[in-house]
Write a protein that holds these residues in place. Sequence first.
Motif, PDB file in Angstrom:
ATOM      1  N   LEU A 306       7.787  26.891  13.758  1.00 14.79           N
ATOM      2  CA  LEU A 306       7.914  26.672  12.318  1.00 14.79           C
ATOM      3  C   LEU A 306       7.760  25.194  11.980  1.00 14.79           C
ATOM      4  O   LEU A 306       7.045  24.818  11.036  1.00 14.79           O
ATOM      5  N   ALA A 307       8.411  24.339  12.754  1.00 18.20           N
ATOM      6  CA  ALA A 307       8.351  22.901  12.492  1.00 18.20           C
ATOM      7  C   ALA A 307       6.942  22.352  12.691  1.00 18.20           C
ATOM      8  O   ALA A 307       6.484  21.491  11.928  1.00 18.20           O
ATOM      9  N   TYR A 308       6.246  22.840  13.697  1.00 18.91           N
ATOM     10  CA  TYR A 308       4.879  22.359  13.925  1.00 18.91           C
ATOM     11  C   TYR A 308       3.938  22.754  12.790  1.00 18.91           C
ATOM     12  O   TYR A 308       3.058  21.981  12.405  1.00 18.91           O
ATOM     13  N   TYR A 309       4.101  23.953  12.256  1.00 17.32           N
ATOM     14  CA  TYR A 309       3.154  24.442  11.251  1.00 17.32           C
ATOM     15  C   TYR A 309       3.522  24.060   9.818  1.00 17.32           C
ATOM     16  O   TYR A 309       2.650  24.051   8.947  1.00 17.32           O
ATOM     17  N   TYR A 310       4.785  23.745   9.559  1.00 12.52           N
ATOM     18  CA  TYR A 310       5.190  23.446   8.186  1.00 12.52           C
ATOM     19  C   TYR A 310       5.668  22.007   7.996  1.00 12.52           C
ATOM     20  O   TYR A 310       6.267  21.682   6.975  1.00 12.52           O
ATOM     21  N   THR A 311       5.405  21.152   8.970  1.00 13.22           N
ATOM     22  CA  THR A 311       5.567  19.708   8.794  1.00 13.22           C
ATOM     23  C   THR A 311       4.398  19.028   9.495  1.00 13.22           C
ATOM     24  O   THR A 311       3.718  19.637  10.332  1.00 13.22           O
ATOM     25  N   ARG A 312       4.176  17.791   9.155  1.00  9.39           N
ATOM     26  CA  ARG A 312       3.144  17.033   9.860  1.00  9.39           C
ATOM     27  C   ARG A 312       3.525  15.562   9.875  1.00  9.39           C
ATOM     28  O   ARG A 312       4.333  15.106   9.058  1.00  9.39           O
ATOM     29  N   ASN A 313       2.931  14.840  10.792  1.00 10.82           N
ATOM     30  CA  ASN A 313       3.118  13.392  10.855  1.00 10.82           C
ATOM     31  C   ASN A 313       1.913  12.697  10.241  1.00 10.82           C
ATOM     32  O   ASN A 313       0.776  13.148  10.397  1.00 10.82           O
ATOM     33  N   GLN A 314       2.181  11.611   9.539  1.00  2.83           N
ATOM     34  CA  GLN A 314       1.116  10.834   8.923  1.00  2.83           C
ATOM     35  C   GLN A 314       1.556   9.379   8.848  1.00  2.83           C
ATOM     36  O   GLN A 314       2.724   9.052   9.090  1.00  2.83           O
ATOM     37  N   VAL A 315       0.621   8.531   8.521  1.00  2.23           N
ATOM     38  CA  VAL A 315       0.921   7.103   8.429  1.00  2.23           C
ATOM     39  C   VAL A 315       1.701   6.833   7.149  1.00  2.23           C
ATOM     40  O   VAL A 315       1.263   7.189   6.052  1.00  2.23           O
ATOM     41  N   GLY A 316       2.872   6.223   7.310  1.00  9.05           N
ATOM     42  CA  GLY A 316       3.672   5.824   6.155  1.00  9.05           C
ATOM     43  C   GLY A 316       3.375   4.404   5.733  1.00  9.05           C
ATOM     44  O   GLY A 316       3.278   4.096   4.539  1.00  9.05           O
ATOM     45  N   LEU A 317       3.227   3.532   6.722  1.00 12.22           N
ATOM     46  CA  LEU A 317       2.857   2.135   6.488  1.00 12.22           C
ATOM     47  C   LEU A 317       1.763   1.754   7.471  1.00 12.22           C
ATOM     48  O   LEU A 317       1.869   2.032   8.666  1.00 12.22           O
ATOM     49  N   GLU A 318       0.723   1.136   6.966  1.00 12.72           N
ATOM     50  CA  GLU A 318      -0.339   0.631   7.829  1.00 12.72           C
ATOM     51  C   GLU A 318       0.065  -0.724   8.406  1.00 12.72           C
ATOM     52  O   GLU A 318       0.781  -1.496   7.768  1.00 12.72           O
ATOM     53  N   GLY A 319      -0.389  -1.000   9.617  1.00 11.97           N
ATOM     54  CA  GLY A 319      -0.181  -2.327  10.174  1.00 11.97           C
ATOM     55  C   GLY A 319      -0.867  -3.376   9.318  1.00 11.97           C
ATOM     56  O   GLY A 319      -1.995  -3.166   8.855  1.00 11.97           O
ATOM     57  N   LYS A 320      -0.181  -4.473   9.043  1.00 14.34           N
ATOM     58  CA  LYS A 320      -0.680  -5.575   8.204  1.00 14.34           C
ATOM     59  C   LYS A 320      -0.752  -5.210   6.719  1.00 14.34           C
ATOM     60  O   LYS A 320      -1.318  -5.965   5.920  1.00 14.34           O
ATOM     61  N   GLN A 321      -0.189  -4.046   6.349  1.00 15.71           N
ATOM     62  CA  GLN A 321      -0.192  -3.666   4.937  1.00 15.71           C
ATOM     63  C   GLN A 321       0.680  -4.628   4.138  1.00 15.71           C
ATOM     64  O   GLN A 321       1.810  -4.931   4.521  1.00 15.71           O
ATOM     65  N   LEU A 322       0.155  -5.112   3.006  1.00 13.91           N
ATOM     66  CA  LEU A 322       0.906  -6.027   2.150  1.00 13.91           C
ATOM     67  C   LEU A 322       1.997  -5.256   1.422  1.00 13.91           C
ATOM     68  O   LEU A 322       1.728  -4.282   0.724  1.00 13.91           O
ATOM     69  N   ILE A 323       3.239  -5.705   1.600  1.00 10.08           N
ATOM     70  CA  ILE A 323       4.386  -5.044   0.982  1.00 10.08           C
ATOM     71  C   ILE A 323       4.793  -5.748  -0.311  1.00 10.08           C
ATOM     72  O   ILE A 323       5.037  -5.122  -1.335  1.00 10.08           O
ATOM     73  N   ALA A 324       4.863  -7.065  -0.262  1.00 10.03           N
ATOM     74  CA  ALA A 324       5.281  -7.852  -1.426  1.00 10.03           C
ATOM     75  C   ALA A 324       4.952  -9.311  -1.158  1.00 10.03           C
ATOM     76  O   ALA A 324       4.495  -9.677  -0.064  1.00 10.03           O
ATOM     77  N   GLU A 325       5.179 -10.157  -2.171  1.00  9.96           N
ATOM     78  CA  GLU A 325       5.014 -11.601  -2.027  1.00  9.96           C
ATOM     79  C   GLU A 325       6.276 -12.280  -2.542  1.00  9.96           C
ATOM     80  O   GLU A 325       6.763 -11.955  -3.633  1.00  9.96           O
ATOM     81  N   VAL A 326       6.804 -13.195  -1.750  1.00  8.10           N
ATOM     82  CA  VAL A 326       8.053 -13.879  -2.085  1.00  8.10           C
ATOM     83  C   VAL A 326       7.741 -15.327  -2.471  1.00  8.10           C
ATOM     84  O   VAL A 326       7.022 -16.023  -1.732  1.00  8.10           O
ATOM     85  N   PRO A 327       8.258 -15.813  -3.617  1.00  2.81           N
ATOM     86  CA  PRO A 327       8.030 -17.208  -4.021  1.00  2.81           C
ATOM     87  C   PRO A 327       8.598 -18.189  -2.987  1.00  2.81           C
ATOM     88  O   PRO A 327       9.647 -17.939  -2.388  1.00  2.81           O
ATOM     89  N   VAL A 328       7.881 -19.308  -2.795  1.00  2.00           N
ATOM     90  CA  VAL A 328       8.300 -20.328  -1.831  1.00  2.00           C
ATOM     91  C   VAL A 328       8.474 -21.660  -2.560  1.00  2.00           C
ATOM     92  O   VAL A 328       7.591 -22.088  -3.316  1.00  2.00           O
ATOM     93  N   ASN A 329       9.606 -22.311  -2.332  1.00  2.00           N
ATOM     94  CA  ASN A 329       9.888 -23.622  -2.912  1.00  2.00           C
ATOM     95  C   ASN A 329       9.588 -24.718  -1.895  1.00  2.00           C
ATOM     96  O   ASN A 329       9.731 -24.522  -0.685  1.00  2.00           O
ATOM     97  N   LYS A 330       9.180 -25.885  -2.399  1.00  2.00           N
ATOM     98  CA  LYS A 330       8.943 -27.079  -1.588  1.00  2.00           C
ATOM     99  C   LYS A 330       7.873 -26.867  -0.524  1.00  2.00           C
ATOM    100  O   LYS A 330       7.976 -27.370   0.596  1.00  2.00           O
ATOM    101  N   SER A 331       6.859 -26.092  -0.861  1.00  2.00           N
ATOM    102  CA  SER A 331       5.767 -25.858   0.079  1.00  2.00           C
ATOM    103  C   SER A 331       4.456 -25.800  -0.681  1.00  2.00           C
ATOM    104  O   SER A 331       4.420 -25.424  -1.862  1.00  2.00           O
ATOM    105  N   ALA A 332       3.375 -26.168   0.016  1.00  2.00           N
ATOM    106  CA  ALA A 332       2.054 -26.083  -0.601  1.00  2.00           C
ATOM    107  C   ALA A 332       1.670 -24.627  -0.850  1.00  2.00           C
ATOM    108  O   ALA A 332       0.918 -24.318  -1.770  1.00  2.00           O
ATOM    109  N   ASN A 333       2.186 -23.730  -0.006  1.00  2.00           N
ATOM    110  CA  ASN A 333       1.955 -22.298  -0.207  1.00  2.00           C
ATOM    111  C   ASN A 333       3.057 -21.750  -1.109  1.00  2.00           C
ATOM    112  O   ASN A 333       4.232 -21.743  -0.739  1.00  2.00           O
TER     113      ASN A 333
END
Length: 454
Positions: A306-333
Amino acid sequence: MSALHTSNVNKKSIACRLFYVSTLRGKGTRLKFFSSLIALCCFCFSTVIYAGLLNINPATVEAESWTILDTQTGQVIAEHNSHAQRAPASLTKMMTAYIALKEIKAGRLNKDEIITATPIVSIVQPDESQMFLKPGEKISVDQLLAGLIVMSANDAAVSLAEKISGSLPAFIARMNQEAQAIGMKNTHFSNPAGITMDDHFSSAHDLALLGDTIVRQAPEYLHYSKQPSFSYKNKEHLATNLVLKLDPSSDGMKTGFTKAAGYNLALTAHRPNSQQGLAERRLMVVVMGTKGMEKRAEVAYKLLDLAYYYTRNQVGLEGKQLIAEVPVNKSANKLYKVEAKQTQLITTSLYQQVGAIDLALFDLAQHSIMQADAQGQMTAIAPKTDVVTHMNVALKQKDLTAPVNQVIQLAQVNIYQGDQLLQSFDIEDQVQIEESTWYQRFWAWLQEKFPFLA
Protein backbone atom coordinates in the motif's frame (compact mmCIF):
# COMPACT_ATOMS: atom_id res chain seq x y z
CA MET A 1 10.66 -18.82 20.91
CA SER A 2 8.64 -19.48 24.00
CA ALA A 3 8.47 -17.78 27.35
CA LEU A 4 10.89 -18.67 30.11
CA HIS A 5 10.67 -22.10 31.75
CA THR A 6 12.98 -23.58 34.39
CA SER A 7 11.74 -27.15 34.62
CA ASN A 8 13.97 -30.18 34.01
CA VAL A 9 17.24 -28.30 34.31
CA ASN A 10 20.02 -28.70 36.82
CA LYS A 11 20.69 -26.22 39.60
CA LYS A 12 23.61 -24.65 37.77
CA SER A 13 21.45 -24.01 34.72
CA ILE A 14 18.71 -22.53 36.90
CA ALA A 15 21.21 -20.24 38.59
CA CYS A 16 22.57 -19.08 35.24
CA ARG A 17 19.08 -18.40 33.93
CA LEU A 18 17.95 -16.54 37.04
CA PHE A 19 21.00 -14.32 36.70
CA TYR A 20 20.21 -13.96 32.99
CA VAL A 21 16.63 -12.92 33.72
CA SER A 22 17.29 -10.71 36.74
CA THR A 23 20.01 -8.59 35.13
CA LEU A 24 19.12 -4.88 35.38
CA ARG A 25 15.51 -5.69 36.41
CA GLY A 26 15.16 -2.91 38.97
CA LYS A 27 16.83 -0.35 36.76
CA GLY A 28 14.73 -1.45 33.81
CA THR A 29 11.46 -0.96 35.70
CA ARG A 30 12.36 2.63 36.51
CA LEU A 31 13.53 3.18 32.95
CA LYS A 32 10.24 1.84 31.64
CA PHE A 33 8.23 4.35 33.71
CA PHE A 34 10.28 7.35 32.65
CA SER A 35 10.46 6.14 29.05
CA SER A 36 6.67 5.91 29.00
CA LEU A 37 6.39 9.49 30.24
CA ILE A 38 8.88 10.77 27.68
CA ALA A 39 7.22 8.78 24.91
CA LEU A 40 3.82 10.26 25.74
CA CYS A 41 5.21 13.79 25.52
CA CYS A 42 7.09 13.08 22.29
CA PHE A 43 4.05 11.41 20.76
CA CYS A 44 1.78 14.35 21.56
CA PHE A 45 4.12 16.81 19.90
CA SER A 46 5.08 14.62 16.93
CA THR A 47 1.49 13.91 15.91
CA VAL A 48 0.74 17.63 15.74
CA ILE A 49 3.72 18.29 13.50
CA TYR A 50 4.21 15.11 11.50
CA ALA A 51 0.97 13.22 11.06
CA GLY A 52 1.24 10.04 9.00
CA LEU A 53 0.92 10.56 5.27
CA LEU A 54 -1.70 7.86 4.80
CA ASN A 55 -4.73 7.83 7.08
CA ILE A 56 -5.20 4.10 7.61
CA ASN A 57 -8.05 3.10 9.90
CA PRO A 58 -6.32 1.25 12.80
CA ALA A 59 -9.40 -0.91 13.34
CA THR A 60 -8.77 -2.50 9.93
CA VAL A 61 -5.15 -3.43 10.72
CA GLU A 62 -4.96 -6.66 12.71
CA ALA A 63 -1.97 -5.71 14.84
CA GLU A 64 -1.59 -4.04 18.23
CA SER A 65 1.03 -1.58 17.00
CA TRP A 66 2.68 -0.91 13.66
CA THR A 67 4.57 1.62 11.59
CA ILE A 68 5.69 2.25 8.01
CA LEU A 69 8.94 4.21 7.63
CA ASP A 70 10.44 5.56 4.41
CA THR A 71 14.16 5.19 5.03
CA GLN A 72 15.08 7.51 2.15
CA THR A 73 13.32 10.54 3.64
CA GLY A 74 12.88 9.48 7.26
CA GLN A 75 9.14 10.16 7.05
CA VAL A 76 6.56 8.02 8.80
CA ILE A 77 4.00 7.05 6.17
CA ALA A 78 1.48 5.65 8.65
CA GLU A 79 1.49 4.29 12.20
CA HIS A 80 -0.61 3.18 15.13
CA ASN A 81 0.60 2.89 18.73
CA SER A 82 4.11 2.86 17.29
CA HIS A 83 5.68 4.33 20.44
CA ALA A 84 3.96 1.89 22.80
CA GLN A 85 6.37 -0.31 24.75
CA ARG A 86 5.82 -3.97 23.93
CA ALA A 87 7.65 -7.28 24.19
CA PRO A 88 9.83 -7.46 21.06
CA ALA A 89 10.40 -11.24 21.26
CA SER A 90 13.04 -12.30 18.72
CA LEU A 91 13.09 -8.90 17.03
CA THR A 92 15.62 -8.37 19.83
CA LYS A 93 18.07 -10.40 17.75
CA MET A 94 18.26 -7.54 15.25
CA MET A 95 20.32 -5.66 17.83
CA THR A 96 22.43 -8.73 18.66
CA ALA A 97 23.23 -9.23 14.98
CA TYR A 98 23.86 -5.51 14.46
CA ILE A 99 26.49 -5.48 17.20
CA ALA A 100 28.13 -8.63 15.83
CA LEU A 101 28.32 -7.13 12.33
CA LYS A 102 29.76 -3.91 13.75
CA GLU A 103 32.45 -5.97 15.47
CA ILE A 104 33.24 -7.73 12.18
CA LYS A 105 33.45 -4.38 10.39
CA ALA A 106 35.80 -3.06 13.09
CA GLY A 107 38.06 -6.10 12.70
CA ARG A 108 37.50 -7.38 16.23
CA LEU A 109 35.54 -10.38 14.98
CA ASN A 110 35.87 -12.49 11.84
CA LYS A 111 32.87 -14.20 10.29
CA ASP A 112 35.06 -17.18 9.31
CA GLU A 113 36.41 -17.51 12.84
CA ILE A 114 35.68 -20.86 14.50
CA ILE A 115 34.59 -20.56 18.11
CA THR A 116 33.88 -23.17 20.75
CA ALA A 117 30.44 -23.22 22.35
CA THR A 118 30.66 -22.70 26.10
CA PRO A 119 28.33 -23.81 28.92
CA ILE A 120 26.35 -20.60 28.29
CA VAL A 121 24.32 -22.55 25.70
CA SER A 122 22.90 -24.67 28.53
CA ILE A 123 20.64 -21.83 29.69
CA VAL A 124 18.58 -22.21 26.52
CA GLN A 125 15.51 -24.33 27.25
CA PRO A 126 14.36 -27.27 25.11
CA ASP A 127 11.23 -25.46 23.89
CA GLU A 128 13.14 -22.41 22.66
CA SER A 129 14.31 -21.84 19.08
CA GLN A 130 17.89 -23.07 18.89
CA MET A 131 20.64 -24.78 16.93
CA PHE A 132 21.03 -27.33 19.76
CA LEU A 133 24.65 -26.38 20.37
CA LYS A 134 26.54 -28.41 22.95
CA PRO A 135 29.37 -27.12 25.15
CA GLY A 136 32.63 -27.78 23.33
CA GLU A 137 31.02 -27.80 19.87
CA LYS A 138 32.90 -25.95 17.11
CA ILE A 139 30.99 -23.47 14.97
CA SER A 140 31.84 -20.46 12.81
CA VAL A 141 30.67 -16.91 13.45
CA ASP A 142 29.05 -16.98 10.00
CA GLN A 143 26.98 -20.02 10.99
CA LEU A 144 26.01 -18.37 14.26
CA LEU A 145 24.78 -15.29 12.39
CA ALA A 146 22.73 -17.43 10.01
CA GLY A 147 21.33 -19.38 12.94
CA LEU A 148 20.55 -16.15 14.77
CA ILE A 149 18.78 -14.38 11.89
CA VAL A 150 17.24 -17.21 9.83
CA MET A 151 16.53 -19.81 12.54
CA SER A 152 16.12 -17.29 15.38
CA ALA A 153 18.34 -19.49 17.53
CA ASN A 154 18.68 -18.42 21.16
CA ASP A 155 21.89 -20.41 21.67
CA ALA A 156 23.42 -18.49 18.76
CA ALA A 157 22.38 -15.23 20.47
CA VAL A 158 23.98 -16.02 23.83
CA SER A 159 27.10 -17.49 22.18
CA LEU A 160 27.71 -14.35 20.12
CA ALA A 161 26.99 -12.14 23.12
CA GLU A 162 29.53 -13.94 25.29
CA LYS A 163 32.12 -14.04 22.50
CA ILE A 164 31.84 -10.29 21.85
CA SER A 165 31.60 -8.90 25.38
CA GLY A 166 32.85 -11.69 27.62
CA SER A 167 29.60 -12.00 29.56
CA LEU A 168 25.88 -11.51 29.11
CA PRO A 169 25.64 -8.48 31.45
CA ALA A 170 28.41 -6.71 29.53
CA PHE A 171 26.73 -7.44 26.20
CA ILE A 172 23.33 -6.30 27.48
CA ALA A 173 24.91 -3.02 28.54
CA ARG A 174 26.32 -2.70 25.02
CA MET A 175 22.87 -3.35 23.54
CA ASN A 176 21.38 -0.49 25.55
CA GLN A 177 24.24 1.84 24.65
CA GLU A 178 23.67 1.14 20.97
CA ALA A 179 19.91 1.63 21.38
CA GLN A 180 20.49 5.02 22.99
CA ALA A 181 22.87 6.05 20.20
CA ILE A 182 20.28 5.12 17.56
CA GLY A 183 17.57 7.11 19.34
CA MET A 184 15.45 4.17 20.52
CA LYS A 185 13.70 6.09 23.30
CA ASN A 186 11.18 3.40 24.20
CA THR A 187 13.56 0.47 24.35
CA HIS A 188 15.37 -1.36 27.12
CA PHE A 189 17.09 -4.69 26.56
CA SER A 190 17.68 -7.26 29.29
CA ASN A 191 18.79 -10.26 27.21
CA PRO A 192 20.20 -10.84 23.71
CA ALA A 193 17.57 -13.34 22.53
CA GLY A 194 14.16 -11.82 23.27
CA ILE A 195 13.13 -13.81 26.35
CA THR A 196 10.03 -12.25 27.94
CA MET A 197 10.99 -10.05 30.91
CA ASP A 198 9.30 -7.07 32.55
CA ASP A 199 12.20 -4.76 31.78
CA HIS A 200 12.78 -6.02 28.24
CA PHE A 201 10.74 -3.92 25.82
CA SER A 202 10.80 -1.92 22.62
CA SER A 203 8.37 -0.25 20.23
CA ALA A 204 7.46 -0.53 16.56
CA HIS A 205 8.96 2.89 15.90
CA ASP A 206 12.23 2.06 17.67
CA LEU A 207 12.58 -1.25 15.86
CA ALA A 208 12.01 0.52 12.53
CA LEU A 209 14.84 2.91 13.46
CA LEU A 210 17.03 -0.09 14.29
CA GLY A 211 16.16 -1.74 10.98
CA ASP A 212 17.03 1.45 9.11
CA THR A 213 20.34 1.70 10.98
CA ILE A 214 21.17 -1.91 10.15
CA VAL A 215 20.53 -1.37 6.43
CA ARG A 216 22.69 1.76 6.41
CA GLN A 217 25.56 0.64 8.62
CA ALA A 218 25.53 -3.16 8.42
CA PRO A 219 23.91 -4.08 5.07
CA GLU A 220 25.52 -7.54 5.28
CA TYR A 221 22.61 -8.36 7.58
CA LEU A 222 20.34 -8.59 4.52
CA HIS A 223 22.49 -11.41 3.13
CA TYR A 224 21.18 -13.52 5.99
CA SER A 225 17.66 -12.13 6.43
CA LYS A 226 16.60 -12.80 2.83
CA GLN A 227 17.74 -16.43 2.89
CA PRO A 228 14.71 -18.75 2.53
CA SER A 229 16.38 -21.43 4.64
CA PHE A 230 19.52 -22.43 6.52
CA SER A 231 20.97 -25.91 6.92
CA TYR A 232 22.89 -27.01 9.98
CA LYS A 233 23.79 -30.52 11.11
CA ASN A 234 22.25 -31.88 7.90
CA LYS A 235 18.87 -30.39 8.78
CA GLU A 236 17.20 -27.65 6.77
CA HIS A 237 15.47 -24.90 8.71
CA LEU A 238 12.99 -22.79 6.72
CA ALA A 239 12.79 -19.05 7.32
CA THR A 240 9.65 -18.03 9.20
CA ASN A 241 9.22 -14.79 7.23
CA LEU A 242 6.50 -15.82 4.77
CA VAL A 243 6.74 -12.53 2.83
CA LEU A 244 10.00 -13.79 1.32
CA LYS A 245 7.89 -16.19 -0.75
CA LEU A 246 5.42 -13.50 -1.81
CA ASP A 247 7.55 -10.50 -2.70
CA PRO A 248 10.86 -10.75 -4.59
CA SER A 249 11.68 -7.17 -3.56
CA SER A 250 11.63 -8.15 0.11
CA ASP A 251 14.88 -8.54 2.04
CA GLY A 252 13.12 -9.90 5.11
CA MET A 253 14.46 -8.58 8.41
CA LYS A 254 13.27 -10.51 11.47
CA THR A 255 10.34 -12.44 12.88
CA GLY A 256 9.50 -12.94 16.54
CA PHE A 257 6.98 -14.69 18.74
CA THR A 258 6.26 -15.26 22.41
CA LYS A 259 2.94 -15.67 24.17
CA ALA A 260 3.42 -12.24 25.74
CA ALA A 261 4.42 -10.51 22.50
CA GLY A 262 2.20 -12.20 19.96
CA TYR A 263 3.52 -12.51 16.42
CA ASN A 264 5.92 -9.71 15.46
CA LEU A 265 7.57 -8.94 12.14
CA ALA A 266 10.11 -6.39 10.95
CA LEU A 267 10.12 -6.25 7.16
CA THR A 268 12.06 -4.26 4.58
CA ALA A 269 11.99 -4.14 0.80
CA HIS A 270 13.56 -2.16 -2.02
CA ARG A 271 11.83 -1.20 -5.25
CA PRO A 272 12.59 1.21 -8.12
CA ASN A 273 11.59 4.79 -7.48
CA SER A 274 8.67 6.04 -9.55
CA GLN A 275 10.52 9.33 -10.11
CA GLN A 276 13.26 9.07 -12.71
CA GLY A 277 16.78 9.80 -11.55
CA LEU A 278 16.16 8.89 -7.92
CA ALA A 279 17.78 5.93 -6.18
CA GLU A 280 15.69 2.87 -5.42
CA ARG A 281 13.26 3.29 -2.58
CA ARG A 282 13.47 1.29 0.66
CA LEU A 283 10.61 1.03 3.13
CA MET A 284 10.62 -0.47 6.62
CA VAL A 285 7.47 -1.99 8.16
CA VAL A 286 7.16 -3.25 11.73
CA VAL A 287 4.03 -4.98 13.03
CA MET A 288 3.68 -6.15 16.63
CA GLY A 289 1.06 -8.21 18.40
CA THR A 290 -0.62 -9.99 15.49
CA LYS A 291 -2.53 -13.24 15.97
CA GLY A 292 -0.57 -15.70 13.85
CA MET A 293 2.34 -16.35 11.52
CA GLU A 294 0.23 -15.98 8.38
CA LYS A 295 -1.56 -12.91 9.75
CA ARG A 296 1.64 -11.01 10.53
CA ALA A 297 2.88 -11.70 6.99
CA GLU A 298 -0.43 -10.59 5.47
CA VAL A 299 -0.64 -7.38 7.51
CA ALA A 300 2.99 -6.39 6.95
CA TYR A 301 2.86 -7.17 3.23
CA LYS A 302 -0.34 -5.17 2.75
CA LEU A 303 1.08 -2.17 4.60
CA LEU A 304 4.28 -2.39 2.56
CA ASP A 305 2.57 -2.68 -0.82
CA LEU A 306 0.00 0.00 0.00
CA ALA A 307 2.77 2.43 0.93
CA TYR A 308 4.70 1.78 -2.27
CA TYR A 309 1.68 2.34 -4.52
CA TYR A 310 0.01 5.25 -2.72
CA THR A 311 3.05 7.34 -1.80
CA ARG A 312 6.10 8.40 -3.74
CA ASN A 313 9.40 10.15 -3.19
CA GLN A 314 10.28 13.32 -5.05
CA VAL A 315 12.67 16.22 -4.82
CA GLY A 316 11.61 18.73 -2.18
CA LEU A 317 14.64 21.01 -2.48
CA GLU A 318 17.15 21.07 -5.30
CA GLY A 319 20.84 21.37 -4.51
CA LYS A 320 21.94 25.02 -4.80
CA GLN A 321 18.29 26.12 -4.91
CA LEU A 322 17.94 29.75 -3.83
CA ILE A 323 15.87 29.91 -0.64
CA ALA A 324 16.13 33.58 0.34
CA GLU A 325 18.47 36.57 0.49
CA VAL A 326 19.57 38.14 3.77
CA PRO A 327 20.68 41.82 3.97
CA VAL A 328 24.36 42.34 4.86
CA ASN A 329 25.75 45.35 6.73
CA LYS A 330 29.29 46.74 6.38
CA SER A 331 30.05 44.72 3.27
CA ALA A 332 30.38 45.40 -0.43
CA ASN A 333 27.92 42.54 -0.97
CA LYS A 334 24.56 43.81 0.22
CA LEU A 335 22.76 40.46 0.10
CA TYR A 336 23.78 36.97 1.22
CA LYS A 337 22.20 34.14 -0.77
CA VAL A 338 20.67 31.38 1.33
CA GLU A 339 20.84 28.17 -0.70
CA ALA A 340 20.05 24.50 -0.17
CA LYS A 341 23.41 22.76 0.01
CA GLN A 342 22.14 19.41 -1.24
CA THR A 343 19.08 17.84 -2.79
CA GLN A 344 16.45 16.96 -0.19
CA LEU A 345 13.81 14.31 -0.87
CA ILE A 346 10.29 14.24 0.50
CA THR A 347 7.58 11.57 0.57
CA THR A 348 4.17 12.63 -0.71
CA SER A 349 0.75 10.98 -0.63
CA LEU A 350 -0.97 9.74 -3.79
CA TYR A 351 -4.23 8.90 -2.02
CA GLN A 352 -6.95 11.31 -3.11
CA GLN A 353 -9.92 10.34 -0.94
CA VAL A 354 -11.06 12.08 2.25
CA GLY A 355 -12.02 9.02 4.30
CA ALA A 356 -9.65 6.71 6.13
CA ILE A 357 -8.21 3.72 4.29
CA ASP A 358 -9.66 0.30 5.07
CA LEU A 359 -6.69 -2.05 4.87
CA ALA A 360 -9.05 -4.99 4.44
CA LEU A 361 -10.08 -3.45 1.10
CA PHE A 362 -6.53 -3.26 -0.23
CA ASP A 363 -6.19 -5.81 -3.03
CA LEU A 364 -2.66 -7.17 -3.21
CA ALA A 365 -3.23 -8.68 -6.67
CA GLN A 366 -4.24 -5.30 -8.11
CA HIS A 367 -2.06 -3.22 -5.76
CA SER A 368 -5.15 -1.07 -5.24
CA ILE A 369 -7.50 0.22 -2.58
CA MET A 370 -10.98 -0.94 -3.53
CA GLN A 371 -14.33 0.78 -2.98
CA ALA A 372 -17.93 0.05 -3.86
CA ASP A 373 -19.47 2.17 -6.62
CA ALA A 374 -23.13 3.24 -6.86
CA GLN A 375 -24.09 -0.19 -8.21
CA GLY A 376 -22.25 -1.98 -5.43
CA GLN A 377 -19.42 -3.10 -7.69
CA MET A 378 -15.89 -2.98 -6.28
CA THR A 379 -13.64 -0.59 -8.19
CA ALA A 380 -10.05 0.48 -7.66
CA ILE A 381 -9.12 3.93 -6.35
CA ALA A 382 -6.32 5.03 -8.64
CA PRO A 383 -3.30 6.79 -7.09
CA LYS A 384 -2.88 10.45 -8.00
CA THR A 385 -0.44 11.20 -10.80
CA ASP A 386 0.22 14.83 -9.90
CA VAL A 387 1.19 16.17 -6.49
CA VAL A 388 1.20 19.82 -5.45
CA THR A 389 3.47 20.93 -2.62
CA HIS A 390 4.35 24.36 -1.31
CA MET A 391 7.20 25.76 0.73
CA ASN A 392 7.29 28.14 3.68
CA VAL A 393 10.59 29.80 4.61
CA ALA A 394 11.27 31.18 8.09
CA LEU A 395 14.46 33.26 8.19
CA LYS A 396 16.50 32.82 11.36
CA GLN A 397 18.64 35.91 10.66
CA LYS A 398 17.08 39.29 9.82
CA ASP A 399 20.45 40.55 8.63
CA LEU A 400 24.18 39.86 8.85
CA THR A 401 26.92 42.27 9.86
CA ALA A 402 30.45 41.89 8.50
CA PRO A 403 32.95 40.61 9.34
CA VAL A 404 31.52 37.08 9.71
CA ASN A 405 33.29 33.71 9.67
CA GLN A 406 31.19 31.07 11.39
CA VAL A 407 28.49 28.45 10.90
CA ILE A 408 25.09 30.13 11.13
CA GLN A 409 21.58 28.71 10.94
CA LEU A 410 20.04 30.93 8.31
CA ALA A 411 16.55 29.57 7.70
CA GLN A 412 14.06 26.79 8.26
CA VAL A 413 12.23 25.46 5.24
CA ASN A 414 8.87 23.76 5.79
CA ILE A 415 7.36 21.79 2.91
CA TYR A 416 3.62 21.09 2.88
CA GLN A 417 1.20 19.00 0.87
CA GLY A 418 -2.07 20.82 1.36
CA ASP A 419 -2.08 21.77 5.03
CA GLN A 420 0.03 18.78 6.08
CA LEU A 421 3.64 19.40 7.02
CA LEU A 422 5.83 16.86 5.25
CA GLN A 423 9.37 17.86 6.14
CA SER A 424 11.33 20.61 7.86
CA PHE A 425 14.88 21.38 6.78
CA ASP A 426 17.27 23.65 8.66
CA ILE A 427 19.51 25.61 6.29
CA GLU A 428 22.87 26.48 7.78
CA ASP A 429 26.10 27.55 6.18
CA GLN A 430 29.69 28.45 6.90
CA VAL A 431 29.19 32.18 6.35
CA GLN A 432 32.33 34.10 5.35
CA ILE A 433 31.86 37.81 4.70
CA GLU A 434 34.68 40.33 4.77
CA GLU A 435 34.11 43.82 6.10
CA SER A 436 34.36 46.43 3.38
CA THR A 437 36.72 49.42 3.58
CA TRP A 438 35.43 52.98 4.13
CA TYR A 439 36.09 53.67 0.45
CA GLN A 440 34.01 50.64 -0.66
CA ARG A 441 31.16 51.69 1.62
CA PHE A 442 31.35 55.29 0.35
CA TRP A 443 31.33 54.14 -3.27
CA ALA A 444 28.35 51.84 -2.56
CA TRP A 445 26.55 54.83 -0.98
CA LEU A 446 27.18 56.93 -4.07
CA GLN A 447 25.86 54.17 -6.34
CA GLU A 448 22.75 53.94 -4.21
CA LYS A 449 22.16 57.70 -4.42
CA PHE A 450 23.15 58.00 -8.07
CA PRO A 451 22.19 54.78 -9.87
CA PHE A 452 23.87 55.87 -13.11
CA LEU A 453 27.24 55.28 -11.36
CA ALA A 454 26.51 51.59 -10.90
